[in-house]
Enzyme design. Structure first.
Site, PDB file in Angstrom:
ATOM      1  N   LYS A  53      43.006  42.757  31.682  1.00 38.36           N
ATOM      2  CA  LYS A  53      41.888  41.804  31.717  1.00 38.36           C
ATOM      3  C   LYS A  53      40.644  42.436  31.082  1.00 38.36           C
ATOM      4  O   LYS A  53      39.956  41.808  30.273  1.00 38.36           O
ATOM      5  CB  LYS A  53      41.600  41.385  33.166  1.00 38.36           C
ATOM      6  CG  LYS A  53      42.673  40.459  33.738  1.00 38.36           C
ATOM      7  CD  LYS A  53      42.557  40.281  35.260  1.00 38.36           C
ATOM      8  CE  LYS A  53      43.689  39.396  35.780  1.00 38.36           C
ATOM      9  NZ  LYS A  53      43.714  39.241  37.234  1.00 38.36           N
ATOM     10  N   GLN A  97      40.511  41.848  42.238  1.00 34.09           N
ATOM     11  CA  GLN A  97      41.967  41.685  42.151  1.00 34.09           C
ATOM     12  C   GLN A  97      42.584  41.592  43.544  1.00 34.09           C
ATOM     13  O   GLN A  97      42.283  42.404  44.423  1.00 34.09           O
ATOM     14  CB  GLN A  97      42.561  42.854  41.349  1.00 34.09           C
ATOM     15  CG  GLN A  97      44.041  42.726  41.046  1.00 34.09           C
ATOM     16  CD  GLN A  97      44.392  41.594  40.077  1.00 34.09           C
ATOM     17  OE1 GLN A  97      43.558  41.117  39.314  1.00 34.09           O
ATOM     18  NE2 GLN A  97      45.626  41.152  40.118  1.00 34.09           N
ATOM     19  N   ASP A 120      37.334  33.453  39.062  1.00 31.45           N
ATOM     20  CA  ASP A 120      38.681  33.206  39.580  1.00 31.45           C
ATOM     21  C   ASP A 120      38.801  31.794  40.163  1.00 31.45           C
ATOM     22  O   ASP A 120      39.904  31.311  40.389  1.00 31.45           O
ATOM     23  CB  ASP A 120      38.988  34.196  40.721  1.00 31.45           C
ATOM     24  CG  ASP A 120      39.924  35.313  40.289  1.00 31.45           C
ATOM     25  OD1 ASP A 120      40.760  35.074  39.402  1.00 31.45           O
ATOM     26  OD2 ASP A 120      39.819  36.410  40.867  1.00 31.45           O
TER      27      ASP A 120
END
Ligand code: GUN
Length: 302
Positions: A53, A97, A120
């Site tokens: 990412k 994460q 997200d």
């Protein structure tokens, strides 16, 4: 093979090229989009994803900050880091994460992130906005990537029967919201669904997001259906350089004989998730830049 392949690798590459132009424009007007990724612990898969990412962000010109914390980091320390990132004007997107170690409550962390920086789409405000049809909400990257694949291959969900297998917060549930928004007729199936094969056979668009290889077999697919495989399970493969390979939820070879379109694993949904993370970051930066300009104009007029 009858089915056409939906290459997430190719579509994601096109999107990254499109984003480079937007990033250049934003940077020229004084806002370089910034993404912070936070990894807690040493899980090798998470480490790999977070690294990918950060690298993808840097490649399109997004300023990328990667923070790695020890596996035993106290919750308060992670929350303090999020406060710092929320206040940092160079950061427009924050990604923590998941999964997090046991001593940290995921929900506390997700609500601590400024919803405007929640690239997200996991903050309850963004979840609620998406579910209630607010088109401006930042949507979770994986289902958003699936939708983009459908649109970019001419497989719009409007009027179609869509069946999602899996009801996770990261994929299944937001996928349902996005498909409903785009006028699909949506069923969410899961481990307790009776006659799963029969339900799946009704689908014009079948999205498998279970995380169990072999879940979707050819007899569960209507001829001509579009099949999207979100599964990523590592299985041991001593012949591979890394000792494993990644497989999806769909019995790819057999289902390819029945479906009209199908995504591979790897090279399908995975690269799209990352492309959508970059898209959300650029979107968040653009909004922040517009807000800054509006506030400036207000001050000038005052
Ligand atoms: N873990 C697995 N998928 C995701 C994702 O899309 N975002 C985050 N933050 N963690 C994940």
């Amino acid at each position: 093979m009858a089915a056409k392949l939906i290459s997430g690798t190719d579509i994601a590459k096109t999107i990254r090229e499109e984003l480079k132009d937007r990033v250049r424009e934003l940077s020229a007007s004084g806002t370089t989009p910034g993404l912070a990724t936070v990894l807690v612990g040493e899980d090798p898969a998470s480490r790999l994803y977070v690294g990918m990412k950060g690298k993808a962000a840097a490649e399109v010109g997004i300023h990328s900050r990667q923070v790695t914390l020890d596996a035993d980091t106290p919750e308060a320390e992670l929350l303090a880091l999020i406060d710092e990132l929320n206040a940092d004007p160079a950061i427009h997107g924050i990604l923590v994460q998941l999964p997090l170690p046991d001593q940290i409550d995921d929900r506390k962390v997700l609500v601590a992130i400024d919803p405007a920086k929640d690239v997200d789409g996991f903050h309850p405000i963004n979840v609620g906005a998406l579910f209630s049809g607010d088109h401006t909400a930042l949507a979770p990257c994986t289902p958003k990537g699936v939708l983009e694949m459908l649109f970019r291959t001419g497989n719009e969900p409007e009027g179609k029967r869509c069946v999602i297998v899996g009801r996770s917060n990261i994929v299944g549930r937001p996928m349902a919201s996005l498909l409903i928004r785009h006028h699909g007729t949506v069923t969410v199936a899961h481990s307790r669904t009776r006659d799963l094969a029969g339900v799946c056979r009704e689908a014009d668009i079948l999205v498998a997001a279970v995380g169990r290889p072999g879940t979707i077999t050819a007899d569960m697919v209507k001829p001509g259906a579009v099949v999207i495989d979100v599964g990523t399970t590592r299985v041991e493969a001593p012949d591979r350089p890394r000792g494993f390979r990644v497989v999806g939820d769909v019995d790819f070879d057999a289902v390819s004989e029945v479906a009209s379109w199908i995504t591979p694993v790897p090279g399908g949904v995975g690269p799209m998730t990352i492309a959508m993370l970059l898209t959300n970051t650029v979107e968040a930066a653009a909004r922040s830049s517009e807000q800054g300009a509006a506030q400036g104009a207000e001050r000038a007029g005052a």
